[in-house]
Design an enzyme around this catalytic site. Structure first.
Site, PDB file in Angstrom:
ATOM      1  CB  SER A 123     -36.653  35.313 -48.839  1.00 22.27           C
ATOM      2  OG  SER A 123     -36.366  34.034 -48.319  1.00 22.27           O
ATOM      3  CB  THR A 161     -43.140  33.243 -48.546  1.00 20.14           C
ATOM      4  OG1 THR A 161     -43.366  34.562 -49.003  1.00 20.14           O
ATOM      5  CG2 THR A 161     -44.009  32.924 -47.354  1.00 20.14           C
ATOM      6  CB  THR A 174     -42.380  36.627 -46.248  1.00 17.61           C
ATOM      7  OG1 THR A 174     -41.643  36.937 -47.429  1.00 17.61           O
ATOM      8  CG2 THR A 174     -43.469  37.661 -46.072  1.00 17.61           C
ATOM      9  NE  ARG A 180     -45.694  43.556 -51.716  1.00 19.65           N
ATOM     10  CZ  ARG A 180     -45.483  42.252 -51.518  1.00 19.65           C
ATOM     11  NH1 ARG A 180     -44.853  41.839 -50.441  1.00 19.65           N
ATOM     12  NH2 ARG A 180     -45.896  41.378 -52.388  1.00 19.65           N
ATOM     13  CB  VAL A 181     -48.713  44.386 -46.367  1.00 15.93           C
ATOM     14  CG1 VAL A 181     -49.155  43.039 -45.816  1.00 15.93           C
ATOM     15  CG2 VAL A 181     -48.173  45.271 -45.241  1.00 15.93           C
ATOM     16  N   GLY A 182     -47.604  41.995 -48.420  1.00 16.13           N
ATOM     17  CA  GLY A 182     -47.992  40.961 -49.387  1.00 16.13           C
ATOM     18  C   GLY A 182     -49.044  40.030 -48.822  1.00 16.13           C
ATOM     19  CG  ASP A 183     -48.877  36.033 -50.288  1.00 11.48           C
ATOM     20  OD1 ASP A 183     -47.826  36.696 -50.415  1.00 11.48           O
ATOM     21  OD2 ASP A 183     -48.896  34.791 -50.287  1.00 11.48           O
ATOM     22  CB  THR A 243     -43.777  30.770 -51.820  1.00 10.10           C
ATOM     23  OG1 THR A 243     -42.600  31.569 -51.924  1.00 10.10           O
ATOM     24  CG2 THR A 243     -43.737  29.701 -52.899  1.00 10.10           C
ATOM     25  N   GLY A 244     -44.290  33.389 -53.478  1.00  9.25           N
ATOM     26  CA  GLY A 244     -44.270  34.064 -54.774  1.00  9.25           C
ATOM     27  C   GLY A 244     -44.885  35.444 -54.693  1.00  9.25           C
ATOM     28  N   GLY A 296     -47.033  38.078 -53.983  1.00  4.73           N
ATOM     29  CA  GLY A 296     -48.172  38.161 -53.075  1.00  4.73           C
ATOM     30  C   GLY A 296     -49.379  38.845 -53.670  1.00  4.73           C
TER      31      GLY A 296
HETATM   32  N1  GLY Z   1     -45.337  36.084 -50.919  1.00  5.26           N
HETATM   33  C1  GLY Z   1     -44.743  37.073 -50.149  1.00  5.26           C
HETATM   34  C2  GLY Z   1     -44.963  38.441 -50.592  1.00  5.26           C
HETATM   35  O1  GLY Z   1     -45.372  38.680 -51.707  1.00  5.26           O
HETATM   36  O2  GLY Z   1     -44.711  39.323 -49.808  1.00  5.26           O
END
Ligand code: GLY
Length: 334
Positions: A92, A194, A212, A222-225, A245-246, A248
């Site tokens: 991850s 993450t 992450t 794609r980009v997360g949080d 975490t989780g 995003g």
């Molecule tokens: N929390 C990491 C993501 O969603 O990319």
């Protein structure tokens, strides 16, 4: 503290908190949502402290040792997160991260220090330590975020070496996934992603980092949080810090880590703040049963908190000379 007392206490807070507390209280009276609410654990306040998402004892050990050696909280976080980025077995973060649906490992990371400075890289390939590159973006460029090829080229210009981050195991898992191409991240596995780490040194100076490979088999680009200030990470040296975490997408929509820190500013403990931020997601997202989000937080005194939607979120805390993995309390037992 029981849920009712907690909500009563929340109702004594600001108007915004009162509204949130009342609305969650109303929902909690429906049978399928009054599930296994956990007791809030006792506060433990001692400095220094390092806290991280998930079971990452080697990483918190490294960060703690770094603090003992006299580095800054920021350097400790970078050293600690770097342990997981270099762990090829972790799928991850860093090398070994599960790829996007086209087979590319793309990494997001950010850091924030006690001065409120922030640096991030988004969707960067071929560089094992995005957290260290994020620090260089913060310190050595006029920018705060660099993405994609530009971030990779910047890293190489700073001496990082390009390497293939797709391990044999992650390639094999991706090839199995491609047979169905069913996109429904598995809670606490593909939907766990993450490493967020917060450190407070012995003087109460706070920094944080978040790194992450994002959601397994995400769409390309794609980009997360995790690398977005206020969502995956936020630090305010007067108050405390939080990281997420989780899934995003859900953290981004509620600017989760900023919310946790602002709740602490309003007088909530780190634990209460994490709970209210998770409850904000639950309140706004009817399908919360389908995904995981977890927060950890620490305040200036070294008090910590953690909370997640579902069971299974673990945290690692190095405090009082002890490195401890514990289960986060959670809202919903599956
Ligand atoms: N929390 C990491 C993501 O969603 O990319």
């Amino acid at each position: 503290m029981k849920r009712r007392n907690f909500l009563q206490k929340a109702a004594l807070g600001s108007v915004g908190i009162t509204a949130l507390g009342s609305s969650i209280a109303a929902k909690a009276s429906t049978p399928n949502q009054t599930k296994d609410r956990q007791e809030i654990p006792p506060l433990n306040s001692s400095l220094p402290v390092v806290i991280a998402t998930w079971s990452v004892e080697d990483a918190t050990q490294k960060a703690w040792q770094s603090l003992q050696d006299g580095t800054t909280a920021l350097e400790a976080v970078i050293a600690g997160c770097g342990v997981e980025e270099a762990n090829a077995k972790g799928q991850s973060v860093g090398i070994g991260g599960l790829p996007d649906r086209d087979g590319r490992v793309t990494l997001d990371a950010c850091v924030m220090n006690e001065k409120g400075d922030y640096g991030a890289v988004l969707c960067m390939q071929n560089i094992m330590h995005p957290i260290a590159v994020a620090k260089m973006v913060m310190e050595d460029t006029p920018h705060v975020i660099m993405a994609g090829v530009g971030a990779e080229e910047f890293a190489v210009s700073q001496g990082f070496k390009r390497e293939n981050l797709l391990t044999e195991q992650s390639k094999k898992d991706w090839e199995i996934w491609k047979k169905t191409s069913r996109y429904k991240p598995i809670i606490n596995i593909e939907n766990h992603d993450t490493i967020g780490m917060l450190a407070v040194d012995k003087n109460g100076t706070i920094s944080g980092g978040c790194t992450t490979s994002g959601l397994a088999y995400k769409m390309a680009g794609r980009v997360g949080d995790s690398a977005i200030i206020g969502s995956g990470l936020f630090v305010d040296n007067d108050i405390g810090a939080a990281t997420a975490t989780g899934l995003g997408e859900e953290v981004l929509k509620t600017v989760g880590s900023y919310l946790v820190v602002e709740l602490m500013r309003q007088g909530k403990s780190p634990q209460e703040a994490c709970e209210l931020a998770i409850e904000r997601i639950i309140e706004k997202t009817p399908n919360f049963e389908d995904f995981q989000v977890g927060y950890i937080a620490v305040n200036k005194k070294g008090e910590t908190g953690a909370y997640s939607i579902h069971e299974g979120f673990t945290i690692t805390t190095y405090q009082n000379q002890k490195n401890t993995i514990s289960n986060s309390s959670f809202y919903n037992k599956k």
